[in-house]
Design a protein around this motif. Structure first.
Motif, PDB file in Angstrom:
ATOM      1  N   ARG A  54     -30.249  27.209 -21.289  1.00 15.08           N
ATOM      2  CA  ARG A  54     -29.974  28.332 -20.371  1.00 15.08           C
ATOM      3  C   ARG A  54     -29.595  27.817 -18.987  1.00 15.08           C
ATOM      4  O   ARG A  54     -28.750  28.424 -18.309  1.00 15.08           O
ATOM      5  N   LYS A 168     -29.804  32.953 -14.587  1.00 20.04           N
ATOM      6  CA  LYS A 168     -31.096  32.928 -13.895  1.00 20.04           C
ATOM      7  C   LYS A 168     -30.883  32.336 -12.508  1.00 20.04           C
ATOM      8  O   LYS A 168     -31.095  31.140 -12.266  1.00 20.04           O
ATOM      9  N   TYR A 172     -33.851  36.350  -6.252  1.00 18.13           N
ATOM     10  CA  TYR A 172     -34.875  37.194  -6.871  1.00 18.13           C
ATOM     11  C   TYR A 172     -35.533  38.143  -5.877  1.00 18.13           C
ATOM     12  O   TYR A 172     -36.574  38.729  -6.190  1.00 18.13           O
ATOM     13  N   GLU A 201     -35.173  45.246 -18.579  1.00 13.70           N
ATOM     14  CA  GLU A 201     -36.112  44.118 -18.645  1.00 13.70           C
ATOM     15  C   GLU A 201     -37.105  44.274 -17.516  1.00 13.70           C
ATOM     16  O   GLU A 201     -37.014  45.201 -16.713  1.00 13.70           O
ATOM     17  N   ARG A 204     -39.429  39.746 -14.132  1.00 17.70           N
ATOM     18  CA  ARG A 204     -39.573  38.333 -14.536  1.00 17.70           C
ATOM     19  C   ARG A 204     -39.968  38.240 -16.003  1.00 17.70           C
ATOM     20  O   ARG A 204     -40.666  37.314 -16.403  1.00 17.70           O
ATOM     21  N   VAL A 228     -36.167  33.154 -23.145  1.00 14.24           N
ATOM     22  CA  VAL A 228     -36.593  32.046 -24.013  1.00 14.24           C
ATOM     23  C   VAL A 228     -37.782  32.483 -24.886  1.00 14.24           C
ATOM     24  O   VAL A 228     -37.824  32.226 -26.088  1.00 14.24           O
ATOM     25  N   THR A 229     -38.743  33.152 -24.289  1.00 10.17           N
ATOM     26  CA  THR A 229     -39.964  33.538 -25.016  1.00 10.17           C
ATOM     27  C   THR A 229     -39.640  34.536 -26.118  1.00 10.17           C
ATOM     28  O   THR A 229     -40.102  34.406 -27.257  1.00 10.17           O
ATOM     29  N   SER A 265     -42.054  33.112 -19.984  1.00 15.14           N
ATOM     30  CA  SER A 265     -42.419  31.730 -20.305  1.00 15.14           C
ATOM     31  C   SER A 265     -43.833  31.365 -19.890  1.00 15.14           C
ATOM     32  O   SER A 265     -44.461  30.546 -20.549  1.00 15.14           O
TER      33      SER A 265
END
Ligand code: PLP
Length: 306
Positions: A54, A168, A172, A201, A204, A228-229, A265
């Motif tokens: 990523r 990513k 933020y 989403e 975070r 990823v998770t 994550s």
């Protein structure tokens, strides 16, 4: 016992209390850079190949120089080793465009033919910190969530790729503002919704719902970061007989399913225990989903294309 570890991309272990960035770093001036947050468990950086994949994709989206993954791997291993295996850690991989003063000199260097010097040297480092206290609570007790509008359409990612919705990036600030807004309402976390009332989403985390033997998450094309998770969970859950689906979800789906999960994550699987003030009781298979995530991130070792 060390409580912070800092390793630069040349593999050097640095003093985490010594200054590292220049005041004109573009990551600081404009949030123009990318990062990854990785769980360190038992001395290993979990699912690191997914994170590096990523990182590469995010770099492409921002037209950053291609990250040298071999060097990142070495820096990550070094940092995880320095951190040790006696407790979990929160690892950040940070990559910015470098110094503004070097970028400003680019045009001049291009005219003089000094092309090698034309690209600023990116700022790149790995930092490991203790896992925040909120994480354990989120894993064991779950999180109270409010839905907040992100004010965007699910079509934005494709209509305006410069919004970088699937990357990513270091920008933020609005995600953190949403979390503070939620905290003022007594909530721990946020599920962003689109102008069409679709589920997006968390600021975070990825949202996954469980319904019968299905796990469902919104697709990346709706403008969410590929998690990823969530991905490690899907790989493991499919092996265990779950049907794993990428599909647009309406906010109403959050109320009619068996359970809603915030996947990330470091917190891993945090079950939504209340949504907009409505209590959501734990389903019988909650522990199974938690175990699938644990196994998923520990086994997600191989290189996978995003
Ligand atoms: N979506 C956003 C906006 C995030 O910041 C994160 C976590 O960093 C995620 C989703 C979940 O991604 P991952 O599971 O890779 O941590």
């Amino acid at each position: 016992m060390v409580d912070r570890v800092l390793v630069s991309l040349d593999g050097a272990v640095r003093d985490p209390d010594a200054p590292l960035l220049y005041a004109d770093d573009i990551g600081v001036l404009r949030g123009d850079g990318i990062f990854e947050t990785v769980l360190v468990r038992a001395g290993n950086a979990c699912a690191i190949e997914f994170h590096l994949g990523r990182l590469r994709r995010s770099a492409q989206a921002l037209d950053l120089p291609e990250p040298e993954l071999g060097r990142w791997r070495e820096a990550v291993e070094r940092a995880a080793k320095e951190w040790g295996s006696d407790r979990e850690g929160l690892m950040r991989l940070v990559l910015t465009r470098g110094r503004d003063s070097e970028l400003s000199g680019v045009a001049e260097k291009v005219t003089t033919g000094d092309l090698a010097a034309a690209v600023p040297v990116p700022t790149a480092y790995v930092l490991v910190l203790p896992v925040p206290a909120r994480v354990q609570k989120a894993r064991t007790e779950g999180v109270a969530v409010v839905t907040l509008s992100r004010g965007i359409s699910i079509d934005l990612a494709q209509a305006a790729p410069w919004q970088l919705l699937g990357a990513k990036t270091l920008s933020y600030a609005s995600n953190m503002a949403a979390l503070r807004f939620a905290a003022r309402m007594g909530a721990d976390d946020v599920i962003f919704t689109s102008t069409e009332n679709r589920v997006l989403e968390g600021p975070r985390s990825s949202v996954v719902i469980a319904r019968d033997k299905q796990l469902i998450t919104p697709p990346a094309k709706n403008g969410v970061l590929p998690g990823v998770t969530q991905r490690a969970l899907f790989i493991e859950a499919e092996k265990a007989g779950w049907e794993c689906i990428y599909k647009s979800l309406f906010t109403a789906d959050l109320l009619t399913c068996d359970s809603v999960w915030m996947m990330s994550s470091v917190s891993l699987a945090a079950r939504v225990n209340s949504l907009d003030g409505l209590r959501m009781s734990a389903p019988d298979n909650a522990q199974e989903i938690i175990d699938l995530v644990d196994r998923g991130i520990e086994r997600a070792g191989a290189v996978h294309e995003w």
